[in-house]
Write a protein that holds these residues in place. Structure first.
Motif, PDB file in Angstrom:
ATOM      1  N   LEU A 136       0.842  -1.186   0.000  1.00  0.00           N
ATOM      2  CA  LEU A 136       0.000   0.000   0.000  1.00  0.00           C
ATOM      3  C   LEU A 136       0.887   1.249   0.000  1.00  0.00           C
ATOM      4  N   LEU A 137       0.682   2.117  -0.978  1.00  0.00           N
ATOM      5  CA  LEU A 137       1.382   3.403  -1.027  1.00  0.00           C
ATOM      6  C   LEU A 137       0.405   4.480  -0.577  1.00  0.00           C
ATOM      7  N   ILE A 138       0.785   5.208   0.476  1.00  0.00           N
ATOM      8  CA  ILE A 138      -0.100   6.187   1.099  1.00  0.00           C
ATOM      9  C   ILE A 138       0.530   7.570   1.055  1.00  0.00           C
ATOM     10  N   SER A 139      -0.273   8.570   0.725  1.00  0.00           N
ATOM     11  CA  SER A 139       0.184   9.957   0.768  1.00  0.00           C
ATOM     12  C   SER A 139      -0.992  10.849   1.163  1.00  0.00           C
ATOM     13  N   ASN A 140      -0.738  12.145   1.249  1.00  0.00           N
ATOM     14  CA  ASN A 140      -1.804  13.088   1.626  1.00  0.00           C
ATOM     15  C   ASN A 140      -1.400  14.493   1.210  1.00  0.00           C
ATOM     16  N   ASP A 141      -2.190  15.491   1.631  1.00  0.00           N
ATOM     17  CA  ASP A 141      -1.779  16.873   1.397  1.00  0.00           C
ATOM     18  C   ASP A 141      -1.668  17.660   2.705  1.00  0.00           C
ATOM     19  N   ASP A 142      -1.814  16.967   3.835  1.00  0.00           N
ATOM     20  CA  ASP A 142      -1.683  17.614   5.140  1.00  0.00           C
ATOM     21  C   ASP A 142      -0.277  17.474   5.726  1.00  0.00           C
ATOM     22  N   GLY A 143       0.550  16.663   5.105  1.00  0.00           N
ATOM     23  CA  GLY A 143       1.904  16.454   5.596  1.00  0.00           C
ATOM     24  C   GLY A 143       2.057  15.113   6.306  1.00  0.00           C
ATOM     25  N   TYR A 144       3.272  14.582   6.266  1.00  0.00           N
ATOM     26  CA  TYR A 144       3.534  13.243   6.810  1.00  0.00           C
ATOM     27  C   TYR A 144       3.267  13.152   8.309  1.00  0.00           C
ATOM     28  N   GLN A 145       3.318  14.304   9.002  1.00  0.00           N
ATOM     29  CA  GLN A 145       3.151  14.312  10.444  1.00  0.00           C
ATOM     30  C   GLN A 145       1.692  14.440  10.873  1.00  0.00           C
ATOM     31  N   ALA A 146       0.769  14.618   9.936  1.00  0.00           N
ATOM     32  CA  ALA A 146      -0.635  14.837  10.276  1.00  0.00           C
ATOM     33  C   ALA A 146      -1.254  13.609  10.940  1.00  0.00           C
ATOM     34  N   LYS A 147      -2.184  13.859  11.833  1.00  0.00           N
ATOM     35  CA  LYS A 147      -2.843  12.763  12.542  1.00  0.00           C
ATOM     36  C   LYS A 147      -3.599  11.855  11.576  1.00  0.00           C
ATOM     37  N   ILE A 170      -3.029  10.866   8.421  1.00  0.00           N
ATOM     38  CA  ILE A 170      -2.238   9.856   7.716  1.00  0.00           C
ATOM     39  C   ILE A 170      -1.621   8.862   8.694  1.00  0.00           C
ATOM     40  N   ARG A 171      -1.233   9.347   9.868  1.00  0.00           N
ATOM     41  CA  ARG A 171      -0.675   8.450  10.879  1.00  0.00           C
ATOM     42  C   ARG A 171      -1.728   7.447  11.342  1.00  0.00           C
ATOM     43  N   THR A 172      -2.958   7.920  11.521  1.00  0.00           N
ATOM     44  CA  THR A 172      -4.043   7.036  11.928  1.00  0.00           C
ATOM     45  C   THR A 172      -4.349   6.013  10.839  1.00  0.00           C
ATOM     46  N   LEU A 173      -4.330   6.460   9.590  1.00  0.00           N
ATOM     47  CA  LEU A 173      -4.601   5.556   8.467  1.00  0.00           C
ATOM     48  C   LEU A 173      -3.590   4.416   8.427  1.00  0.00           C
ATOM     49  N   VAL A 174      -2.334   4.728   8.660  1.00  0.00           N
ATOM     50  CA  VAL A 174      -1.299   3.686   8.677  1.00  0.00           C
ATOM     51  C   VAL A 174      -1.610   2.637   9.734  1.00  0.00           C
ATOM     52  N   ASP A 234      -6.564  17.694  15.639  1.00  0.00           N
ATOM     53  CA  ASP A 234      -6.715  16.533  16.515  1.00  0.00           C
ATOM     54  C   ASP A 234      -8.065  15.859  16.301  1.00  0.00           C
ATOM     55  N   ALA A 235      -8.507  15.822  15.062  1.00  0.00           N
ATOM     56  CA  ALA A 235      -9.800  15.219  14.727  1.00  0.00           C
ATOM     57  C   ALA A 235      -9.865  13.766  15.196  1.00  0.00           C
ATOM     58  N   ASP A 236     -11.064  13.321  15.526  1.00  0.00           N
ATOM     59  CA  ASP A 236     -11.295  11.942  15.949  1.00  0.00           C
ATOM     60  C   ASP A 236     -11.603  11.094  14.716  1.00  0.00           C
ATOM     61  N   PHE A 237     -10.655  10.255  14.338  1.00  0.00           N
ATOM     62  CA  PHE A 237     -10.827   9.404  13.159  1.00  0.00           C
ATOM     63  C   PHE A 237     -11.310   7.995  13.517  1.00  0.00           C
ATOM     64  N   SER A 238     -11.482   7.715  14.787  1.00  0.00           N
ATOM     65  CA  SER A 238     -11.810   6.347  15.195  1.00  0.00           C
ATOM     66  C   SER A 238     -13.114   5.818  14.591  1.00  0.00           C
ATOM     67  N   PRO A 239     -14.176   6.644  14.416  1.00  0.00           N
ATOM     68  CA  PRO A 239     -15.400   6.079  13.819  1.00  0.00           C
ATOM     69  C   PRO A 239     -15.214   5.618  12.378  1.00  0.00           C
ATOM     70  N   LEU A 240     -14.157   6.096  11.708  1.00  0.00           N
ATOM     71  CA  LEU A 240     -13.938   5.751  10.300  1.00  0.00           C
ATOM     72  C   LEU A 240     -13.347   4.356  10.130  1.00  0.00           C
ATOM     73  N   ARG A 241     -12.744   3.837  11.167  1.00  0.00           N
ATOM     74  CA  ARG A 241     -11.934   2.625  11.056  1.00  0.00           C
ATOM     75  C   ARG A 241     -12.655   1.442  10.389  1.00  0.00           C
ATOM     76  N   PRO A 242     -13.852   1.039  10.837  1.00  0.00           N
ATOM     77  CA  PRO A 242     -14.461  -0.146  10.220  1.00  0.00           C
ATOM     78  C   PRO A 242     -14.689   0.007   8.717  1.00  0.00           C
ATOM     79  N   LEU A 243     -15.202   1.152   8.299  1.00  0.00           N
ATOM     80  CA  LEU A 243     -15.490   1.332   6.877  1.00  0.00           C
ATOM     81  C   LEU A 243     -14.225   1.491   6.046  1.00  0.00           C
ATOM     82  N   ILE A 244     -13.214   2.175   6.574  1.00  0.00           N
ATOM     83  CA  ILE A 244     -11.952   2.290   5.832  1.00  0.00           C
ATOM     84  C   ILE A 244     -11.350   0.915   5.611  1.00  0.00           C
ATOM     85  N   ARG A 245     -11.395   0.083   6.616  1.00  0.00           N
ATOM     86  CA  ARG A 245     -10.856  -1.276   6.472  1.00  0.00           C
ATOM     87  C   ARG A 245     -11.694  -2.093   5.483  1.00  0.00           C
ATOM     88  N   THR A 246     -13.013  -1.949   5.552  1.00  0.00           N
ATOM     89  CA  THR A 246     -13.890  -2.690   4.638  1.00  0.00           C
ATOM     90  C   THR A 246     -13.658  -2.269   3.190  1.00  0.00           C
TER      91      THR A 246
END
Length: 270
Positions: A8-19, A21-25, A139-151
């Motif tokens: 998986l190759l992952i990128s973004n436009d918020d920067g490598y340090q953004a929460k 992209i780190r959460t997505l990894v 510091d957005a809460d990305f936890s609700p996204l997890r099941p659907l992102i994985r699916t």
């Protein structure tokens, strides 16, 4: 023979340090080997721009089993191009943009660096998906996204996508209580596969006067949904608590206009 895990190759436009992209990894680390190559700072609004006159630099920020994180001083598209050329040792099974802090629905699709990542992957014939949340908070809460992102990721890895088509996935901002966050029930009403809404940006330029005597301008703006009652759009889905999935294609030809334009130009001597 060793069977390699998906890449998986992952990128973004918020920067490598953004929460985001780190959460997505962390969400996808068990699905395959992950290479992150993202801008060294925020590059929102860069769309599909790439650096034609600026030398690019790469820096390895982190390496651990199954995960490499690189930064680049270029645009989001630069990051994908240089990762494919210099970092990965094989063609990725998937390119993913995000998770973006802020939505990329409607005409924002055309400005988004996150979508630039996804379109670049799509143009390289790699199944590609962009994930965005309607929350600009650092510091957005990305936890609700997890099941659907994985699916969605699992489905695309398994089934692929049509050539020339990528997915623009936007999540509405849902305020969840601690109880609902730990629940197995999704906070979203459901998923809508929908079209891009017609919308416009206005009041985009603010003129200011500097104390040293010169004028300068900020690009800001106010978005307007030009068809708020249409219930088949991404804007409607997000406003009503649904996750919006918009299939987005590389071919931007206006096929519906070709016949009329042919009558205008092909049958007359210009």
């Amino acid at each position: 023979m060793e069977i390699k895990r998906p890449l998986l190759l992952i990128s973004n436009d918020d920067g490598y340090q953004a929460k985001g992209i780190r959460t997505l990894v962390e969400m996808l680390a068990d699905y395959g080997d992950i290479v992150v190559c993202a801008p060294d700072d925020a590059r929102s609004g860069f769309s599909c721009a790439f650096s034609a006159t600026t030398p690019l630099r790469l820096q390895l920020r982190e390496r651990r089993p199954g995960v490499e994180i690189w930064s680049c001083n270029g645009t989001p598209v630069d990051c994908v191009k240089i990762a494919l050329a210099e970092i990965v040792d094989r063609k990725p099974d998937m390119v993913i943009g995000g998770i973006n802090h802020g939505d990329n629905a409607s005409v924002n699709t055309h400005y988004s660096g996150t979508m630039g990542v996804t379109l670049e992957g799509c143009m390289k014939y790699i199944p590609s998906v962009a994930f965005s949340l309607c929350d600009h908070c650092d510091d957005a809460d990305f936890s609700p996204l997890r099941p659907l992102i994985r699916t969605i990721t699992e489905k695309v890895l398994r089934e692929g996508l049509p050539i020339g088509v990528c997915l623009n996935v936007n999540f509405p901002l849902i305020k969840t209580s601690q109880t609902s966050q730990t629940s197995t029930t999704s906070p979203y009403k459901g998923v809508r596969v929908c079209r891009m809404a017609k919308g416009t940006w206005g009041s985009e330029v603010v003129r200011c006067h500097h104390p040293r005597g010169y004028d300068y301008w900020w690009m800001v703006g106010q978005y307007t949904n030009d068809e708020p009652e249409a219930d088949d759009t991404d804007n409607w889905a997000l406003t009503h608590g649904y996750v919006a999935i918009t299939p987005t294609q590389i071919d931007v030809t206006a096929y519906s206009a070709m016949s009329q334009l042919s009558e205008w130009f092909e049958e007359k001597h210009l």
